[in-house]
Scaffold this active site. Structure first.
Site, PDB file in Angstrom:
ATOM      1  N   HIS A   1       0.814  -1.205   0.000  1.00  0.00           N
ATOM      2  CA  HIS A   1       0.000   0.000   0.000  1.00  0.00           C
ATOM      3  C   HIS A   1       0.851   1.259   0.000  1.00  0.00           C
ATOM      4  O   HIS A   1       0.418   2.307  -0.465  1.00  0.00           O
ATOM      5  CB  HIS A   1      -0.913   0.035   1.235  1.00  0.00           C
TER       6      HIS A   1
ATOM      7  N   HIS B   1       5.528   7.370   6.054  1.00  0.00           N
ATOM      8  CA  HIS B   1       5.267   6.676   4.803  1.00  0.00           C
ATOM      9  C   HIS B   1       4.873   7.706   3.750  1.00  0.00           C
ATOM     10  O   HIS B   1       4.746   8.900   4.064  1.00  0.00           O
ATOM     11  CB  HIS B   1       4.165   5.620   4.980  1.00  0.00           C
TER      12      HIS B   1
ATOM     13  N   HIS C   1       2.714   8.960  -0.032  1.00  0.00           N
ATOM     14  CA  HIS C   1       1.605   8.857  -0.971  1.00  0.00           C
ATOM     15  C   HIS C   1       1.949   9.658  -2.215  1.00  0.00           C
ATOM     16  O   HIS C   1       2.438  10.793  -2.125  1.00  0.00           O
ATOM     17  CB  HIS C   1       0.315   9.409  -0.357  1.00  0.00           C
TER      18      HIS C   1
ATOM     19  N   HIS D   1       3.726  11.268   5.372  1.00  0.00           N
ATOM     20  CA  HIS D   1       2.954  11.322   6.609  1.00  0.00           C
ATOM     21  C   HIS D   1       3.804  10.784   7.751  1.00  0.00           C
ATOM     22  O   HIS D   1       4.193   9.612   7.733  1.00  0.00           O
ATOM     23  CB  HIS D   1       1.671  10.496   6.485  1.00  0.00           C
TER      24      HIS D   1
ATOM     25  N   THR E   1      -6.370   7.860   6.593  1.00  0.00           N
ATOM     26  CA  THR E   1      -6.702   8.001   5.174  1.00  0.00           C
ATOM     27  C   THR E   1      -6.848   6.664   4.461  1.00  0.00           C
ATOM     28  O   THR E   1      -7.003   6.640   3.237  1.00  0.00           O
ATOM     29  CB  THR E   1      -5.644   8.845   4.432  1.00  0.00           C
ATOM     30  N   THR E   2      -6.793   5.578   5.194  1.00  0.00           N
ATOM     31  CA  THR E   2      -7.072   4.253   4.645  1.00  0.00           C
ATOM     32  C   THR E   2      -7.975   3.518   5.628  1.00  0.00           C
ATOM     33  O   THR E   2      -8.137   3.944   6.780  1.00  0.00           O
ATOM     34  CB  THR E   2      -5.785   3.432   4.429  1.00  0.00           C
TER      35      THR E   2
END
Length: 250
Positions: free
Chosen positions: A90, A115, A117, A134, A201-202
């Site tokens: 992910h 992590h 995005h 993030h 956000t997931t």
């Protein structure tokens, strides 16, 4: 206006295991960023993901209308270094040992991991950035605070290059970093920020997360941003969510 964010909402400690393994989610139900398991359908995949559909304080958001106020500066205390980087399918994530934290309004939040995005999840005045990092923190009661850092198109980022050099190409694998990595090296010079209440956000999209998005972006080349997307085989950003009754402070 400070009273709006005097206390963040409590996030049950059971979510922390899901959070710090990333991907902010229980892994018993498959979710992703494309097709039937993509963001538009997260809320229907499982009961525990219902907040993705019915939540009123969801992240990410488009930051455009914000209220000027006297925000307390964030104190960054990033001392310990990381030694590994993982690809969980992910995102690409770097975990941290105890000893790093931020302090805000008398509360200390320990850094657990950061992590990435691509493209950015939060937007500013409708603008996506090529990459967003993030930095995920938790206080001793399990309340979460996420610092967002935007990366704009520009020259190669030497510190990102260090990470990408050891970025695992296969999902659910981990590599040792060539050199220990300090999270402070991915922060801009200015720590001015936007502040709002939001969510993971997931999946499970749990709310009560304190978001602190730094205003100043740092640079990354488009090729570097593409490397993350190519490694994951897809972009990994959730679309922006309605602001509803929330106020963004700056």
């Amino acid at each position: 206006m400070k009273q709006l964010f005097k206390n963040t909402l409590f996030v049950p400690t059971i979510l922390l295991t899901q959070l710090f393994s990333y991907s902010y989610a229980a892994e018993d139900v498959h979710w992703g960023y494309t097709g039937k398991s993509g963001p538009a359908n997260w809320g229907d995949l499982a009961d525990q993901y219902a907040m993705c559909k019915k939540g009123k304080n969801q992240s990410p958001i488009d930051i455009k209308a914000s209220l000027d106020t006297d925000l307390t500066p964030i104190k960054f205390n990033y001392i310990k270094q990381a030694s590994t980087i993982k690809n969980n399918g992910h995102t690409v994530q770097v975990d941290y040992p105890a000893g790093n934290s931020i302090s805000l309004n008398g509360t200390q939040y320990e850094l657990k991991q950061f992590h990435f995005h691509s493209p950015s999840e939060n937007t500013i005045d409708g603008q996506h950035y090529p990459l967003e990092a993030h930095f995920v923190h938790a206080d001793d009661k399990g309340n979460l605070a996420v610092v967002g850092v935007m990366f704009k198109d520009g020259e190669d980022n030497k510190k990102i290059a260090e990470l990408w050099q050891n970025m695992p190409k296969q999902a659910n694998t981990q590599q040792n970093l060539a050199n220990p990595f300090s999270a402070i090296d991915l922060l801009p010079k200015s720590h001015d920020y936007y502040r709002f209440n939001g969510s993971l956000t997931t999946p499970p999209c749990s709310e009560g997360v304190l978001w602190l998005v730094l205003k100043q972006p740092i640079t990354i080349s488009i090729d570097q941003a593409k490397q993350l997307v190519e490694t994951l085989n897809h972009p990994n950003n959730r679309p922006v969510q309605p602001l509803n009754a929330r106020t963004v402070l700056k």
